[in-house]
Motif scaffolding. Sequence first.
Motif, PDB file in Angstrom:
ATOM      1  N   SER A 199       0.847  -1.187   0.000  1.00  0.00           N
ATOM      2  CA  SER A 199       0.000   0.000   0.000  1.00  0.00           C
ATOM      3  C   SER A 199       0.881   1.235   0.000  1.00  0.00           C
ATOM      4  O   SER A 199       2.044   1.177   0.421  1.00  0.00           O
ATOM      5  N   TYR A 213      -3.628   0.169  -3.033  1.00  0.00           N
ATOM      6  CA  TYR A 213      -3.473  -1.128  -2.374  1.00  0.00           C
ATOM      7  C   TYR A 213      -3.214  -2.211  -3.410  1.00  0.00           C
ATOM      8  O   TYR A 213      -3.748  -2.181  -4.511  1.00  0.00           O
ATOM      9  N   ASP A 223      -3.893  -5.826  -4.884  1.00  0.00           N
ATOM     10  CA  ASP A 223      -5.154  -6.566  -4.964  1.00  0.00           C
ATOM     11  C   ASP A 223      -5.288  -7.572  -3.824  1.00  0.00           C
ATOM     12  O   ASP A 223      -6.396  -7.832  -3.341  1.00  0.00           O
ATOM     13  N   LYS A 280      -6.670  -5.564  -0.694  1.00  0.00           N
ATOM     14  CA  LYS A 280      -7.807  -4.646  -0.805  1.00  0.00           C
ATOM     15  C   LYS A 280      -8.990  -5.137   0.017  1.00  0.00           C
ATOM     16  O   LYS A 280      -9.338  -6.310  -0.005  1.00  0.00           O
ATOM     17  N   GLY A 281      -9.580  -4.213   0.742  1.00  0.00           N
ATOM     18  CA  GLY A 281     -10.722  -4.560   1.579  1.00  0.00           C
ATOM     19  C   GLY A 281     -10.348  -5.096   2.948  1.00  0.00           C
ATOM     20  O   GLY A 281     -11.207  -5.230   3.825  1.00  0.00           O
ATOM     21  N   ARG A 282      -9.059  -5.402   3.148  1.00  0.00           N
ATOM     22  CA  ARG A 282      -8.614  -5.934   4.443  1.00  0.00           C
ATOM     23  C   ARG A 282      -7.639  -4.992   5.148  1.00  0.00           C
ATOM     24  O   ARG A 282      -7.633  -4.907   6.371  1.00  0.00           O
ATOM     25  N   ALA A 318      -5.820  -1.058   5.591  1.00  0.00           N
ATOM     26  CA  ALA A 318      -6.095   0.365   5.440  1.00  0.00           C
ATOM     27  C   ALA A 318      -4.866   1.160   5.875  1.00  0.00           C
ATOM     28  O   ALA A 318      -4.346   0.944   6.969  1.00  0.00           O
ATOM     29  N   ASN A 332      -6.523  -6.184   8.819  1.00  0.00           N
ATOM     30  CA  ASN A 332      -7.626  -6.982   9.345  1.00  0.00           C
ATOM     31  C   ASN A 332      -7.778  -8.271   8.550  1.00  0.00           C
ATOM     32  O   ASN A 332      -7.245  -8.390   7.448  1.00  0.00           O
ATOM     33  N   SER A 333      -8.508  -9.209   9.110  1.00  0.00           N
ATOM     34  CA  SER A 333      -8.779 -10.488   8.442  1.00  0.00           C
ATOM     35  C   SER A 333      -7.488 -11.104   7.911  1.00  0.00           C
ATOM     36  O   SER A 333      -7.408 -11.531   6.752  1.00  0.00           O
TER      37      SER A 333
END
Length: 121
Positions: free
Chosen positions: A49, A60, A62, A65-67, A69, A84-85
Amino acid sequence: QLQLVESGGGLVQPGGSLRLSCAGSGFSWNFYAIGWFRQAPGKEREGVSNINRQGTITNYADSVKGRFAISRDNAKKTVYLQMNSLKPEDTAVYYCAAGGSGLGSQTYNYWGQGTQVTVSS
Protein backbone atom coordinates in the motif's frame (compact mmCIF):
# COMPACT_ATOMS: atom_id res chain seq x y z
CA GLN A 1 19.76 11.75 9.06
CA LEU A 2 16.57 10.33 7.60
CA GLN A 3 15.22 7.45 9.64
CA LEU A 4 12.15 5.24 9.37
CA VAL A 5 11.22 2.90 12.21
CA GLU A 6 8.49 0.27 11.93
CA SER A 7 6.69 -1.25 14.89
CA GLY A 8 3.59 -3.26 15.67
CA GLY A 9 4.44 -6.61 14.15
CA GLY A 10 3.92 -9.90 15.92
CA LEU A 11 2.20 -13.25 15.93
CA VAL A 12 -1.53 -13.31 15.26
CA GLN A 13 -4.06 -16.02 14.48
CA PRO A 14 -5.78 -16.19 11.09
CA GLY A 15 -8.65 -13.72 10.99
CA GLY A 16 -6.97 -11.46 13.51
CA SER A 17 -5.75 -7.88 13.23
CA LEU A 18 -2.57 -5.90 13.67
CA ARG A 19 -1.70 -2.24 13.25
CA LEU A 20 1.76 -1.40 12.01
CA SER A 21 3.32 2.01 12.54
CA CYS A 22 6.07 3.75 10.63
CA ALA A 23 7.65 6.69 12.42
CA GLY A 24 9.85 9.11 10.53
CA SER A 25 12.55 11.49 11.67
CA GLY A 26 15.36 13.56 10.26
CA PHE A 27 13.60 14.77 7.14
CA SER A 28 10.69 16.87 5.92
CA TRP A 29 8.04 14.25 6.51
CA ASN A 30 5.27 16.18 4.79
CA PHE A 31 7.16 16.16 1.48
CA TYR A 32 7.16 12.38 1.09
CA ALA A 33 4.70 9.77 0.03
CA ILE A 34 5.10 6.63 2.11
CA GLY A 35 4.78 3.03 1.02
CA TRP A 36 4.42 -0.28 2.81
CA PHE A 37 6.08 -3.35 1.36
CA ARG A 38 6.51 -6.92 2.48
CA GLN A 39 8.83 -9.80 1.78
CA ALA A 40 8.16 -13.39 2.62
CA PRO A 41 10.93 -16.00 2.74
CA GLY A 42 11.97 -17.02 -0.74
CA LYS A 43 9.80 -14.40 -2.40
CA GLU A 44 10.42 -11.01 -3.93
CA ARG A 45 9.53 -7.85 -2.08
CA GLU A 46 6.05 -6.69 -3.03
CA GLY A 47 4.19 -3.44 -2.65
CA VAL A 48 1.29 -3.55 -0.21
CA SER A 49 0.00 0.00 0.00
CA ASN A 50 1.06 3.59 -0.33
CA ILE A 51 -0.25 7.02 0.64
CA ASN A 52 0.44 10.46 -0.77
CA ARG A 53 1.90 13.36 1.15
CA GLN A 54 -1.42 14.81 2.21
CA GLY A 55 -2.98 11.46 3.05
CA THR A 56 -5.73 11.93 0.48
CA ILE A 57 -4.74 9.29 -2.09
CA THR A 58 -4.10 5.65 -1.27
CA ASN A 59 -3.29 2.54 -3.28
CA TYR A 60 -3.47 -1.13 -2.37
CA ALA A 61 -2.28 -4.38 -3.82
CA ASP A 62 -5.15 -6.57 -4.96
CA SER A 63 -4.21 -9.16 -2.38
CA VAL A 64 -4.97 -6.80 0.53
CA LYS A 65 -7.81 -4.65 -0.81
CA GLY A 66 -10.72 -4.56 1.58
CA ARG A 67 -8.61 -5.93 4.44
CA PHE A 68 -5.81 -3.39 4.93
CA ALA A 69 -6.09 0.36 5.44
CA ILE A 70 -3.28 2.90 5.30
CA SER A 71 -3.39 6.30 6.98
CA ARG A 72 -1.01 8.99 8.11
CA ASP A 73 -0.74 11.55 10.87
CA ASN A 74 1.66 14.22 9.65
CA ALA A 75 1.70 15.97 13.02
CA LYS A 76 3.11 12.77 14.52
CA LYS A 77 5.22 11.95 11.45
CA THR A 78 3.70 8.49 11.42
CA VAL A 79 2.01 6.27 8.86
CA TYR A 80 -0.17 3.38 9.94
CA LEU A 81 -1.16 0.14 8.26
CA GLN A 82 -4.26 -1.40 9.79
CA MET A 83 -4.39 -5.07 8.83
CA ASN A 84 -7.63 -6.98 9.35
CA SER A 85 -8.78 -10.49 8.44
CA LEU A 86 -5.19 -11.62 8.32
CA LYS A 87 -4.30 -14.77 6.43
CA PRO A 88 -1.28 -17.07 6.69
CA GLU A 89 -0.13 -15.77 3.30
CA ASP A 90 0.23 -12.31 4.85
CA THR A 91 3.18 -13.63 6.84
CA ALA A 92 6.25 -11.57 5.92
CA VAL A 93 8.64 -8.87 7.04
CA TYR A 94 6.89 -5.56 6.50
CA TYR A 95 8.86 -2.48 5.56
CA CYS A 96 7.92 1.16 5.18
CA ALA A 97 9.70 3.35 2.69
CA ALA A 98 9.84 6.99 1.59
CA GLY A 99 10.96 8.93 -1.42
CA GLY A 100 9.13 7.01 -4.10
CA SER A 101 5.71 6.62 -5.63
CA GLY A 102 3.25 3.87 -6.32
CA LEU A 103 3.83 0.28 -5.29
CA GLY A 104 7.11 -0.28 -7.07
CA SER A 105 9.86 -0.77 -4.50
CA GLN A 106 12.57 0.35 -6.91
CA THR A 107 11.32 3.94 -6.80
CA TYR A 108 11.83 4.33 -3.04
CA ASN A 109 15.10 5.63 -1.66
CA TYR A 110 14.68 5.32 2.10
CA TRP A 111 13.75 2.19 4.03
CA GLY A 112 13.07 1.11 7.57
CA GLN A 113 14.51 -2.03 9.15
CA GLY A 114 11.28 -4.01 8.92
CA THR A 115 8.91 -5.67 11.38
CA GLN A 116 7.92 -9.33 11.32
CA VAL A 117 4.28 -10.30 10.92
CA THR A 118 3.41 -13.95 11.40
CA VAL A 119 -0.12 -15.25 10.87
CA SER A 120 -0.47 -18.73 12.26
CA SER A 121 -2.71 -20.81 14.47
